[in-house]
Design an enzyme around this catalytic site. Structure first.
Site, PDB file in Angstrom:
ATOM      1  N   LYS A  22       0.857  -1.206   0.000  1.00  0.00           N
ATOM      2  CA  LYS A  22       0.000   0.000   0.000  1.00  0.00           C
ATOM      3  C   LYS A  22       0.887   1.249   0.000  1.00  0.00           C
ATOM      4  CE  LYS A  22      -1.762   1.569   4.046  1.00  0.00           C
ATOM      5  NZ  LYS A  22      -1.546   2.998   4.359  1.00  0.00           N
ATOM      6  N   ASN A  23       1.892   1.273   0.870  1.00  0.00           N
ATOM      7  CA  ASN A  23       2.678   2.493   1.056  1.00  0.00           C
ATOM      8  C   ASN A  23       3.727   2.723  -0.015  1.00  0.00           C
ATOM      9  OD1 ASN A  23       1.066   3.038   3.187  1.00  0.00           O
ATOM     10  ND2 ASN A  23       2.558   2.522   4.771  1.00  0.00           N
ATOM     11  N   ARG A  92      -4.970  10.967   4.142  1.00  0.00           N
ATOM     12  CA  ARG A  92      -3.936  11.993   4.293  1.00  0.00           C
ATOM     13  C   ARG A  92      -2.793  11.816   3.279  1.00  0.00           C
ATOM     14  NH1 ARG A  92      -2.864  13.363   8.629  1.00  0.00           N
ATOM     15  NH2 ARG A  92      -0.720  13.919   8.235  1.00  0.00           N
ATOM     16  N   CYS A 116      -5.068  12.994  12.803  1.00  0.00           N
ATOM     17  CA  CYS A 116      -5.661  11.664  12.586  1.00  0.00           C
ATOM     18  C   CYS A 116      -5.561  10.913  13.915  1.00  0.00           C
ATOM     19  CB  CYS A 116      -4.953  10.970  11.435  1.00  0.00           C
ATOM     20  SG  CYS A 116      -3.710   9.808  11.917  1.00  0.00           S
ATOM     21  N   ARG A 121       0.476  14.636  13.074  1.00  0.00           N
ATOM     22  CA  ARG A 121       1.009  14.339  11.737  1.00  0.00           C
ATOM     23  C   ARG A 121       1.061  15.584  10.836  1.00  0.00           C
ATOM     24  NH1 ARG A 121      -1.397   8.706   9.731  1.00  0.00           N
ATOM     25  NH2 ARG A 121       0.450   8.783   8.380  1.00  0.00           N
ATOM     26  N   PRO A 122       1.807  16.605  11.244  1.00  0.00           N
ATOM     27  CA  PRO A 122       1.934  17.811  10.399  1.00  0.00           C
ATOM     28  C   PRO A 122       2.669  17.501   9.087  1.00  0.00           C
ATOM     29  CG  PRO A 122       3.505  17.862  12.195  1.00  0.00           C
ATOM     30  CD  PRO A 122       2.642  16.676  12.447  1.00  0.00           C
ATOM     31  N   ASP A 124       4.767  20.022   7.808  1.00  0.00           N
ATOM     32  CA  ASP A 124       5.641  21.208   7.709  1.00  0.00           C
ATOM     33  C   ASP A 124       6.938  20.905   6.951  1.00  0.00           C
ATOM     34  OD1 ASP A 124       5.920  19.552  10.089  1.00  0.00           O
ATOM     35  OD2 ASP A 124       7.578  20.867  10.633  1.00  0.00           O
ATOM     36  N   LEU A 125       7.433  19.679   7.071  1.00  0.00           N
ATOM     37  CA  LEU A 125       8.707  19.362   6.396  1.00  0.00           C
ATOM     38  C   LEU A 125       8.508  19.240   4.879  1.00  0.00           C
ATOM     39  CD1 LEU A 125      10.115  16.832   9.004  1.00  0.00           C
ATOM     40  CD2 LEU A 125      10.645  19.265   8.763  1.00  0.00           C
ATOM     41  N   ASP A 309       4.552   0.516  12.137  1.00  0.00           N
ATOM     42  CA  ASP A 309       3.347  -0.127  11.599  1.00  0.00           C
ATOM     43  C   ASP A 309       3.200  -1.573  12.041  1.00  0.00           C
ATOM     44  OD1 ASP A 309       3.367   1.600   8.374  1.00  0.00           O
ATOM     45  OD2 ASP A 309       2.819   2.210  10.399  1.00  0.00           O
ATOM     46  N   ILE A 331       7.564   7.064  17.129  1.00  0.00           N
ATOM     47  CA  ILE A 331       7.253   7.801  15.897  1.00  0.00           C
ATOM     48  C   ILE A 331       6.010   8.670  16.035  1.00  0.00           C
ATOM     49  CG2 ILE A 331       6.735   7.592  13.426  1.00  0.00           C
ATOM     50  CD1 ILE A 331       9.500   6.595  13.955  1.00  0.00           C
ATOM     51  N   ARG A 401      -8.588  -0.482   4.468  1.00  0.00           N
ATOM     52  CA  ARG A 401      -7.672   0.494   3.891  1.00  0.00           C
ATOM     53  C   ARG A 401      -6.322  -0.133   3.587  1.00  0.00           C
ATOM     54  NH1 ARG A 401      -7.669   6.200   6.800  1.00  0.00           N
ATOM     55  NH2 ARG A 401      -6.330   6.479   4.985  1.00  0.00           N
TER      56      ARG A 401
HETATM   57  C1  EPZ Z   1       4.137   6.931   6.476  1.00  0.00           C
HETATM   58  O1  EPZ Z   1       3.347   7.950   7.026  1.00  0.00           O
HETATM   59  C2  EPZ Z   1       3.210   5.738   6.315  1.00  0.00           C
HETATM   60  N1  EPZ Z   1       2.122   6.087   5.387  1.00  0.00           N
HETATM   61  C3  EPZ Z   1       2.651   5.339   7.679  1.00  0.00           C
HETATM   62  O2  EPZ Z   1       1.871   4.170   7.482  1.00  0.00           O
HETATM   63  C4  EPZ Z   1       3.817   4.999   8.607  1.00  0.00           C
HETATM   64  O3  EPZ Z   1       3.308   4.695   9.879  1.00  0.00           O
HETATM   65  C5  EPZ Z   1       4.757   6.208   8.701  1.00  0.00           C
HETATM   66  O4  EPZ Z   1       5.202   6.584   7.372  1.00  0.00           O
HETATM   67  C6  EPZ Z   1       5.988   5.928   9.540  1.00  0.00           C
HETATM   68  O5  EPZ Z   1       6.675   4.838   8.991  1.00  0.00           O
HETATM   69  C7  EPZ Z   1       2.390   6.083   4.063  1.00  0.00           C
HETATM   70  O6  EPZ Z   1       3.500   5.811   3.622  1.00  0.00           O
HETATM   71  C8  EPZ Z   1       1.242   6.419   3.159  1.00  0.00           C
HETATM   72  P1  EPZ Z   1       6.098  10.294   8.575  1.00  0.00           P
HETATM   73  P2  EPZ Z   1       3.917   9.473   7.050  1.00  0.00           P
HETATM   74  O7  EPZ Z   1       6.003  11.542   7.762  1.00  0.00           O
HETATM   75  O8  EPZ Z   1       4.813   9.689   5.903  1.00  0.00           O
HETATM   76  C9  EPZ Z   1       6.365  13.667  11.874  1.00  0.00           C
HETATM   77  C10 EPZ Z   1       0.027   2.811   7.696  1.00  0.00           C
HETATM   78  O9  EPZ Z   1      -0.399   2.227   8.671  1.00  0.00           O
HETATM   79  N2  EPZ Z   1       6.328  14.621  10.740  1.00  0.00           N
HETATM   80  O10 EPZ Z   1       7.234   9.365   8.318  1.00  0.00           O
HETATM   81  O11 EPZ Z   1       2.740  10.377   7.219  1.00  0.00           O
HETATM   82  C11 EPZ Z   1       5.057  12.894  11.995  1.00  0.00           C
HETATM   83  O12 EPZ Z   1       4.121  13.608  12.770  1.00  0.00           O
HETATM   84  C12 EPZ Z   1       0.477   4.243   7.793  1.00  0.00           C
HETATM   85  O13 EPZ Z   1       0.165   2.290   6.558  1.00  0.00           O
HETATM   86  C13 EPZ Z   1       6.432  15.982  11.011  1.00  0.00           C
HETATM   87  O14 EPZ Z   1       6.518  16.397  12.168  1.00  0.00           O
HETATM   88  O15 EPZ Z   1       4.763   9.462   8.381  1.00  0.00           O
HETATM   89  C14 EPZ Z   1       5.500  11.620  12.682  1.00  0.00           C
HETATM   90  O16 EPZ Z   1       5.565  11.830  14.080  1.00  0.00           O
HETATM   91  C15 EPZ Z   1       0.146   4.806   9.137  1.00  0.00           C
HETATM   92  N3  EPZ Z   1       6.410  16.866   9.965  1.00  0.00           N
HETATM   93  C16 EPZ Z   1       6.919  11.388  12.144  1.00  0.00           C
HETATM   94  O17 EPZ Z   1       7.335  12.661  11.594  1.00  0.00           O
HETATM   95  C17 EPZ Z   1       6.315  16.446   8.657  1.00  0.00           C
HETATM   96  O18 EPZ Z   1       6.304  17.294   7.737  1.00  0.00           O
HETATM   97  C18 EPZ Z   1       6.998  10.358  11.036  1.00  0.00           C
HETATM   98  O19 EPZ Z   1       5.995  10.681  10.107  1.00  0.00           O
HETATM   99  C19 EPZ Z   1       6.213  15.060   8.416  1.00  0.00           C
HETATM  100  C20 EPZ Z   1       6.229  14.163   9.464  1.00  0.00           C
END
Ligand code: EPZ
Length: 421
Positions: A22-23, A92, A116, A121-122, A124-125, A309, A331, A401
């Site tokens: 999926k991801n 998202r 969510c 889950r901002p 900003d980056l 995950d 995380i 999902r």
């Molecule tokens: C991806 O989400 C996956 N989704 C998530 O899988 C997975 O849990 C996550 O990566 C961590 O491995 C997809 O790939 C579609 P992150 P993502 O950006 O990219 C913070 C599932 O179950 N952050 O790596 O949204 C954030 O809040 C889903 O399949 C910022 O602060 O996760 C989190 O604490 C759930 N600012 C951490 O970083 C940003 O701009 C990691 O988030 C981006 C992220």
């Protein structure tokens, strides 16, 4: 509201085929926006999130042809560069159209994802990285309004950008944006997840010049345009991990086809520590267990460490294992939603901040529980497979999902599970 009804106690035996990830599918579908000629994908999983992404791309004018697990995307006539709130609030990962829209069309209007269940889950980056490449970005009325029209040739500019948190979709968005930028982009502290690597491989087949994917420094040399290609989506390591835990907990022998152990080192190690036997070849994994497991400590972190995950699934394993274990989630700030539901099944879990203490109990007892997010629902399914009596899981749209044909695959392995409408 659909429910899943599970009669616990059956051992799982046999073979199950793992679907495409999926991801990986979600960012790669969005990469279709970058190509001037059709992108052909295979092993695209039949999931709600995939359907949502295809619907979003369709509203933009991408012509999408779906034939079983094969999806052909033609983005030669994209007319809209917007992802509305209704779209983004249901998924998202829609944020993944932002980079490609900016890179190819110079304009994007994407709703900010709300919070969510598992955390704020901002994004900003994502935004800061695009600004580092010269994008003009304003947040107005809950939307990200982005443009490159003020830049030379209306193109993003290559830049060096350090992400101060490891972000999977952030890395993916910026990699796709940089693929068509003017000049070279270096992403530092990049995510190393296998899905990032699969996206880079697909982009390179389309004509991109990306190196370093899978390490924490990814270099993208911008090119003029990208073409379509053929790409087979990498197998879903989290779906595989979930079935591996199911086999270990129920005490059976299960062979996973289209599964790669090299994407799951940390999970394989923890299953072995718990007492399961795990063997594998290049594209299959076999898990065998007598069902009597030892509790294992878990600490989630970015790949290649233990994946967040898989945290809920191991919480289920620990709840019926021998001993006491700590599960620490580093995380997301609220990824213990499954705990209260598991306590209804009789699990002995106490939470202290981002660490849960799990004391293994002799038995879980079936009950009606509620799914709250995708992987939390998986832990409830796993618990139901070993609980005494019947477990009813409500709100299973969360499961749909991320798990393709879940009850069919489990039934095929001997589980007593059915969906009630
Ligand atoms: C991806 O989400 C996956 N989704 C998530 O899988 C997975 O849990 C996550 O990566 C961590 O491995 C997809 O790939 C579609 P992150 P993502 O950006 O990219 C913070 C599932 O179950 N952050 O790596 O949204 C954030 O809040 C889903 O399949 C910022 O602060 O996760 C989190 O604490 C759930 N600012 C951490 O970083 C940003 O701009 C990691 O988030 C981006 C992220």
């Amino acid at each position: 509201m659909e429910k899943l009804i599970i009669e616990g106690g059956a051992k799982l035996n046999g073979e199950v085929r793992i679907s495409g990830a999926k991801n990986a599918a979600l960012p790669i579908l969005c990469a279709g926006l970058l190509a001037e000629t059709p992108l052909v994908l295979t092993s695209v999983p039949a999931l709600k999130d995939v359907a949502s992404t295809i619907k979003l791309l369709d509203t933009m004018g991408v012509k999408v042809l779906q034939e079983a697990d094969k999806v052909t995307l033609d983005a030669s006539e994209v007319g809209s560069f917007e992802a509305t709130y209704d779209m983004v609030k249901t998924m998202r990962a829609s944020i993944l159209v932002l980079g490609p829209l900016l890179a190819r069309f110079g304009s994007a209007r994407v709703s900010l994802p709300g919070g969510c269940a598992i955390g704020s889950r901002p994004v900003d980056l994502h935004i800061k990285g695009l600004q580092a490449m010269g994008a003009a970005i304003h947040i107005t009325h809950g939307y990200i309004q982005a443009s490159t029209l003020h830049l030379p040739n209306r193109r993003l500019q290559g830049a060096r950008y350090y992400m101060d948190m490891v972000t999977v979709t952030g890395t993916e968005n910026l990699m796709m944006a940089a693929a068509l930028a003017d000049g070279t982009t270096i992403l530092e502290n990049a995510a190393k997840e296998p899905e990032v690597v699969d996206l880079a491989e697909c982009l390179n087949k389309m004509g991109a010049k990306i190196s370093g994917a899978g390490t924490d420094v990814i270099t993208i040399e911008g090119v003029e345009k990208l073409s379509g290609a053929n790409h087979n989506i990498v197998c879903d390591r989290i779906e595989a991990g979930t079935y591996m835990v199911a086999a270990a907990m129920t005490g059976g022998k299960v062979k996973l086809l289209n599964a790669r152990a090299d994407l799951l080192d940390a999970v394989v190690e923890k299953l072995r520590d718990a007492g399961a036997t795990v063997t594998h070849d290049d594209n299959s994994i076999t898990v065998e267990s007598n069902g009597k497991l030892k509790a294992v400590n878990i600490r989630t972190a970015p790949h290649p460490a233990f994946p967040t995950d898989m945290q809920a699934q191991f919480m289920a394993l620990n709840s019926v294992a021998e001993g006491v274990a700590k599960v620490t989630e580093t995380i997301f700030e609220n990824r213990f939603m499954h705990v209260q539901e598991m306590q209804r099944l009789g699990a002995d879990i106490s939470i202290d901040g981002n660490t849960a203490l799990v004391k293994g109990v002799e038995f879980l007892d079936g009950a009606t529980v509620m799914a709250t997010d995708l992987r939390a629902s998986a832990s409830l399914v796993l618990s139901g497979l070993v609980a005494r009596g019947e477990t009813v899981i409500e709100r299973i749209y969360h499961l749909d999902r991320g798990y393709e044909y879940l009850e069919e695959k489990l039934t095929q392995l001997g589980a007593k599970v059915r969906r009630s409408h």
